[in-house]
Write an enzyme that holds these catalytic residues in place. Structure first.
Site, mmCIF file in Angstrom:
data_model
loop_
_atom_site.group_PDB
_atom_site.id
_atom_site.type_symbol
_atom_site.label_atom_id
_atom_site.label_comp_id
_atom_site.label_asym_id
_atom_site.label_seq_id
_atom_site.Cartn_x
_atom_site.Cartn_y
_atom_site.Cartn_z
ATOM 1 N N HIS A 122 0.878 -1.176 0.000
ATOM 2 C CA HIS A 122 0.000 0.000 0.000
ATOM 3 C C HIS A 122 0.916 1.227 0.000
ATOM 4 C CE1 HIS A 122 -2.816 2.910 1.851
ATOM 5 N NE2 HIS A 122 -3.785 2.097 1.502
ATOM 6 N N ASP A 199 3.084 -4.512 8.156
ATOM 7 C CA ASP A 199 1.876 -3.714 7.963
ATOM 8 C C ASP A 199 0.691 -4.663 8.144
ATOM 9 O OD1 ASP A 199 -0.400 -2.584 6.919
ATOM 10 O OD2 ASP A 199 0.556 -1.755 5.130
ATOM 11 N N GLN A 202 -4.469 -5.106 7.054
ATOM 12 C CA GLN A 202 -5.460 -6.051 6.513
ATOM 13 C C GLN A 202 -5.477 -7.386 7.238
ATOM 14 O OE1 GLN A 202 -7.771 -5.253 4.458
ATOM 15 N NE2 GLN A 202 -7.003 -3.274 3.794
ATOM 16 N N LYS A 225 -10.468 -0.489 10.521
ATOM 17 C CA LYS A 225 -10.588 -1.669 9.649
ATOM 18 C C LYS A 225 -10.978 -2.909 10.454
ATOM 19 C CE LYS A 225 -7.217 -0.041 6.277
ATOM 20 N NZ LYS A 225 -8.042 0.357 5.140
ATOM 21 N N CYS A 364 -4.718 2.514 -3.640
ATOM 22 C CA CYS A 364 -3.504 3.054 -3.011
ATOM 23 C C CYS A 364 -2.313 2.131 -3.237
ATOM 24 C CB CYS A 364 -3.694 3.289 -1.508
ATOM 25 S SG CYS A 364 -4.916 4.520 -1.143
HETATM 26 C C1 LIG Z 1 -2.335 -2.914 3.520
HETATM 27 C C2 LIG Z 1 -2.682 -1.545 4.010
HETATM 28 N N1 LIG Z 1 -1.760 -0.823 4.637
HETATM 29 C C3 LIG Z 1 -2.020 0.399 5.126
HETATM 30 C C4 LIG Z 1 -3.245 0.969 4.976
HETATM 31 C C5 LIG Z 1 -3.491 2.348 5.525
HETATM 32 O O1 LIG Z 1 -4.381 2.309 6.570
HETATM 33 P P1 LIG Z 1 -4.922 3.690 7.220
HETATM 34 O O2 LIG Z 1 -5.440 4.505 6.075
HETATM 35 O O3 LIG Z 1 -5.996 3.228 8.144
HETATM 36 O O4 LIG Z 1 -3.792 4.311 7.906
HETATM 37 C C6 LIG Z 1 -4.254 0.272 4.312
HETATM 38 C C7 LIG Z 1 -5.571 0.883 4.091
HETATM 39 O O5 LIG Z 1 -6.296 0.532 3.198
HETATM 40 C C8 LIG Z 1 -3.963 -1.029 3.831
HETATM 41 O O6 LIG Z 1 -4.892 -1.744 3.196
#
Ligand SMILES: Cc1ncc(COP(=O)(O)O)c(C=O)c1O
Length: 405
Positions: A122, A199, A202, A225, A364
């Site tokens: 992401h 990270d 998900q 999430k 993203c």
């Molecule tokens: C794999 C992954 N990392 C990071 C993020 C970023 O999360 P946040 O926008 O809640 O900080 C997302 C959000 O869709 C994601 O899917």
């Protein structure tokens, strides 16, 4: 018995209509809906407790502080951290990764040192490193993925060199649903003396997280999430790392003593929590964790796995269907697809008119889109409250839209 009908009663939004049709909410990888217990807990806190935490001697402040610190303990147990001192509250995964990028690169890296990510990240696990790379002459490398969206351990090994100072990798891809073998990758990195950031945006809502078992050095997650409120997240960091890293932001809460000559800082986690924290959101997150645990992570995982397999099976019967990611290995509850030459935006817009909320676009993950050779995909993502009937509605909707072109 997994009673999805009963679970859905906890989420009033799921029974609303859009365009005169029952809502089918399949954009859970972007954000999940919130159960009544989370909304009630937050409302009750504002109604009955509200006061700033950590600073007041008065009753309300102490009660708010107790709830806030109880939430930290709840998160600790949820991810199985050794201690609450390893649980830093942030605004979300993005801020958690930025915190590490800024403080780790500042204190642990020299010009020419390398941070390694993968092609399936992401943007929030790409851009913070790019910012640091530009500022400090650090090199950002990305491990390629296979055509079916997986990592092969030989290529990971090839990317971990003596200049590598950190491996930063997603647990589960938000586009492909790929579940990376984190434990194996951590071992591979640690054998070379390289720490690992995971990270977990998900993964935390879908599978049991045990940071001690994974042995990762950092783990990032987002409350929104996983059925919690927006604006709250967590950075787990091994104590030794959190002690070593410098503060991220300056202000109240994070200091020990301040004078014009010199300021000393709190120990972790407060060292990284400048300013008034969102103590109502932390209580909301703790309530969401309670909710998840009452249903049971294993039961949730089994339900979502069954739903995803069913969806994959059904979706593949649609002519000219192209699914991204592996169809043979176990994947998470995310399906990205395109049908023939139909633009993802057209598909998403027309599905929306049928009451079906899916995500369209690049999710993203521009570099991943480039790797896949597309400008975007349609993404359906499932949560603990989705049903087979909703999958049937999705499949019928895709069929109907496909026939229009
Ligand atoms: C794999 C992954 N990392 C990071 C993020 C970023 O999360 P946040 O926008 O809640 O900080 C997302 C959000 O869709 C994601 O899917």
């Amino acid at each position: 018995m997994y009673d999805v009908k009963k679970i859905r009663e906890d989420f009033p939004i799921l029974s609303r209509e859009v365009y005169g049709r029952p809502l089918v909410y399949l954009d859970n990888a972007a954000t999940t809906q919130k159960p009544l217990c989370v909304l009630d807990a937050m409302r009750q806190e504002y109604l009955n407790v509200n006061a700033n935490v950590h600073r007041g001697v008065h009753y309300l402040s102490q009660q708010a502080t107790d709830l806030h610190e109880a939430a930290r303990e709840k998160v600790r147990a949820f991810i199985n951290a050794r201690s609450t001192t390893e649980v830093v509250f942030t605004r979300g995964t993005t801020e958690s990764i930025n915190l590490v990028a800024q403080t780790f690169c500042e204190s642990q890296m020299q010009e020419g040192d390398e941070v390694v990510v993968t092609d399936m990240e992401h943007h929030s696990n790409i851009v913070p490193w790019q910012l640091q790379a530009k500022k400090r002459g650090i090199v950002l490398k990305h491990i390629p993925i296979t055509d079916d969206g997986c990592l092969c351990s030989d290529s990971v090994a090839a990317y971990l060199t003596e200049r590598t100072k950190l491996l930063s990798i997603t647990h589960i891809s938000n586009v492909l649903g790929t579940i990376n073998p984190i434990k194996e990758l951590v071992k591979m990195a640690h054998d070379r003396g390289i720490p690992v950031l995971v990270d977990g945006a998900q993964s935390a809502p879908h599978i049991k997280i045990d940071v001690q078992d994974l042995d990762c050095d950092f783990f990032a997650l987002s409350g929104h999430k996983m059925y919690g409120p927006t604006g709250i997240g967590v950075l787990y960091g091994k104590e030794a790392w959190l002690e070593k890293l410098p503060p991220y932001q300056g202000g109240g809460e994070m200091i020990d003593q301040v004078s014009w000559e010199r300021t000393t800082f709190e120990r972790p986690p407060l060292k990284f929590e400048a300013g008034t924290p969102d103590y109502v959101a932390t209580h909301g997150l703790a309530t969401a964790i309670d909710y998840l645990q009452t249903i049971g992570l294993e039961a949730i995982e089994a339900h979502e796995k069954e739903l995803t397999l069913y969806a994959l099976e059904q979706i593949q019967t649609i002519p000219e269907m192209r699914i991204f990611g592996s169809l043979t290995t176990h994947r998470d509850a995310v399906i990205s697809f395109l049908v023939g030459n139909i633009h993802h935006l057209d598909m998403g817009t027309l599905l929306d008119r049928l009451g079906i909320a899916v995500r369209t676009g690049h999710h993203c993950a521009h570099p991943l889109m480039q790797r896949l050779g597309v400008t975007g995909t349609v993404r359906a993502s499932f949560a603990l409250y989705n049903t087979k009937e909703e999958v049937d509605t999705l499949v019928a909707g895709i069929r109907r839209v496909s026939q229009m072109f």
